[in-house]
Design an enzyme around this catalytic site. Sequence first.
Site, PDB file in Angstrom:
ATOM      1  N   MET A  29       0.853  -1.189   0.000  1.00 60.13           N
ATOM      2  CA  MET A  29       0.000   0.000   0.000  1.00 60.13           C
ATOM      3  C   MET A  29       0.885   1.234   0.000  1.00 60.13           C
ATOM      4  SD  MET A  29      -3.062  -1.080   2.650  1.00 60.13           S
ATOM      5  CE  MET A  29      -1.992  -1.955   3.813  1.00 60.13           C
ATOM      6  N   ALA A  30       0.662   2.105  -0.984  1.00 58.87           N
ATOM      7  CA  ALA A  30       1.479   3.304  -1.136  1.00 58.87           C
ATOM      8  C   ALA A  30       1.401   4.165   0.113  1.00 58.87           C
ATOM      9  CB  ALA A  30       1.009   4.098  -2.354  1.00 58.87           C
ATOM     10  N   CYS A 120      -4.093  -1.224  -9.591  1.00 57.93           N
ATOM     11  CA  CYS A 120      -4.316   0.158  -9.154  1.00 57.93           C
ATOM     12  C   CYS A 120      -5.466   0.786  -9.940  1.00 57.93           C
ATOM     13  CB  CYS A 120      -3.049   0.983  -9.337  1.00 57.93           C
ATOM     14  SG  CYS A 120      -3.232   2.700  -8.798  1.00 57.93           S
ATOM     15  N   LYS A 162      -0.685  -9.389  -9.262  1.00 49.20           N
ATOM     16  CA  LYS A 162      -1.923  -8.987  -8.580  1.00 49.20           C
ATOM     17  C   LYS A 162      -2.769  -8.157  -9.536  1.00 49.20           C
ATOM     18  CE  LYS A 162      -3.636  -7.154  -4.197  1.00 49.20           C
ATOM     19  NZ  LYS A 162      -4.101  -5.769  -4.172  1.00 49.20           N
ATOM     20  N   ASN A 224      -8.150 -11.249  -2.085  1.00 49.35           N
ATOM     21  CA  ASN A 224      -8.007  -9.952  -1.426  1.00 49.35           C
ATOM     22  C   ASN A 224      -9.347  -9.219  -1.497  1.00 49.35           C
ATOM     23  OD1 ASN A 224      -6.682  -6.803  -2.436  1.00 49.35           O
ATOM     24  ND2 ASN A 224      -6.729  -7.521  -0.342  1.00 49.35           N
ATOM     25  N   ASP A 226     -12.065  -7.117   1.662  1.00 48.80           N
ATOM     26  CA  ASP A 226     -12.990  -7.223   2.794  1.00 48.80           C
ATOM     27  C   ASP A 226     -12.542  -8.229   3.846  1.00 48.80           C
ATOM     28  OD1 ASP A 226     -14.434  -5.377   1.406  1.00 48.80           O
ATOM     29  OD2 ASP A 226     -16.132  -6.686   0.939  1.00 48.80           O
ATOM     30  N   GLY A 248      -5.102  -5.900   3.063  1.00 51.42           N
ATOM     31  CA  GLY A 248      -4.844  -4.509   2.748  1.00 51.42           C
ATOM     32  C   GLY A 248      -5.356  -3.590   3.836  1.00 51.42           C
ATOM     33  N   ARG A 249      -6.468  -2.899   3.560  1.00 51.74           N
ATOM     34  CA  ARG A 249      -6.959  -1.856   4.473  1.00 51.74           C
ATOM     35  C   ARG A 249      -7.331  -2.386   5.852  1.00 51.74           C
ATOM     36  NH1 ARG A 249     -11.879   0.188   1.874  1.00 51.74           N
ATOM     37  NH2 ARG A 249     -11.959  -1.926   1.031  1.00 51.74           N
TER      38      ARG A 249
END
Length: 389
Positions: A29-30, A120, A162, A224, A226, A248-249
Site C-alpha cells: 500500500m502506497a 491500481c 496482482k 483480497n 474485505d 490490505g486496508r
Amino acid sequence: MSRRRAIQPSPALRIGPIELASPVVLAPMAGVTNVAFRALCRQLEQSKVGTVSGLYVCEMVTARALIERHPVTMHMTTFSADESPRSLQLYTVDPDTTYAAARMIAGEGLADHIDMNFGCPVPKVTKRGGGAALPFKRRLFGQIVAAAVRATEGTDIPVTVKFRIGIDDAHHTHLDAGRIAEAEGAAAVALHARTAAQRYSGTADWEQIARLKQHVRTIPVLGNGDIYDAGDALAMMSTTGCDGVVIGRGCLGRPWLFAELSAAFTGSPAPTPPTLGEVADIIRRHGTLLAAHFGEDKGMRDIRKHIAWYLHGFPAGSALRRALAMVKTFDELDCLLDRLDGTVPFPDSATGARGRQGSPARVALPDGWLTDPDDCRVPEGADAMGSGG
C-alpha cells in the site's frame, strides 16, 4: 455465497521456493507498507504469537524509476536486516523496462520476491493504460509477465501478479489474466475481488475468487478484499477455495492483525486485543521506526494518518485528536499519548472497514483503449508517469 464457515487450520503456502508458515500476505500500500510498518507488523506477530509466518510486501515502486535509480525509489526499497523474505512490488507497463528492472533486482540482490501491480484503480494511472486498465490488453499483459519471469530465470526469485476482476462489470479480465500469468510462469496470482470502477467501495465479490481458483490449477490463487479480522480470512478460504489471503486496508491502525491471523491459521490461542494504553505504546513504536527511516520531521508527519486509524473506535476526544493530527516531534507525540486513558479495552467499533472507500466511478482510460484487446503497443507515457517512485 456465505462468508462464515469454520475450516481446519490451513497448511503453509508455497510461492515458488518461498514457503510460508501461514498463508497470509501484507498487500503493498502506497505510503503505508514501508520498512517501518512492515517491521512493526513482524515484531507484533513475534511478540504476541512467537512467529513471523507471512509475507510482508514493500510498497509499490515503478520499474522505470528503479532502473533510473531515483533516490526516492531506492529509499523505498529499504528492508530491515532481519527481513526475510524480502518482497518488492513493481508497477510496470513495458516489457523491456520490466525485464531491466527484474534483472536489476536479481543481479543486485535487492529482493527475494517480485510482485507486479495490475490492480491500481487511480484515475491518473488508468487513464494512461496502467494499473487495473492494463490486463485488458492481454497480449501486452502476457509479454510483461513473461519478461519478469525470463529476467529471473536461474534464480530463486518467484514472480507473482496482482490484478482486479476487471475494468468494470462489462469488461472482466481476471480469468484471462490468471490463465496468461500461469502460462507465462508466474508463481502465484492474487485477485482483489473488485473492479477498477468500484475502486474501494461496495462489497468484494468473493465468488470471482472462487471462479479464478477453478480456472487456475497449477499455481496458488490468493484472495483480497474485505478481510478485517481472522474470521474473514478463514471464511474467504473456506468459501472460495483460495490458497491464501492478501490483507490490505484491514490492517490500517491494526498491525497486530497478522498475529491474530497467524494464530487462526495455526490453531493457536488468539492473542488478546490491545487496550488503548497498549495501542499508545504501539503508536510510539511505530513513530520510532518511522523516525529512524525518514528522520523525525518526516516520520512525525507520516505517523499522523496512522494515528487516525489507530484511534478508530476509541474514546479520545476531539481536541486530543486534533493535536495528534498536527504532531511535529516525537516528544510531543509521547506527551499527547500520555493523555489517553490506557485502561480502555479494545472496542467492537474499532473493527471493520477503514481507510479509503469512496464511491464507484467510471474508469478513466486512454482514447480507444477498449477497441482491441490484442493490441500490444505500450501505452504512451504510462511508463514514465510514475518515475520517481
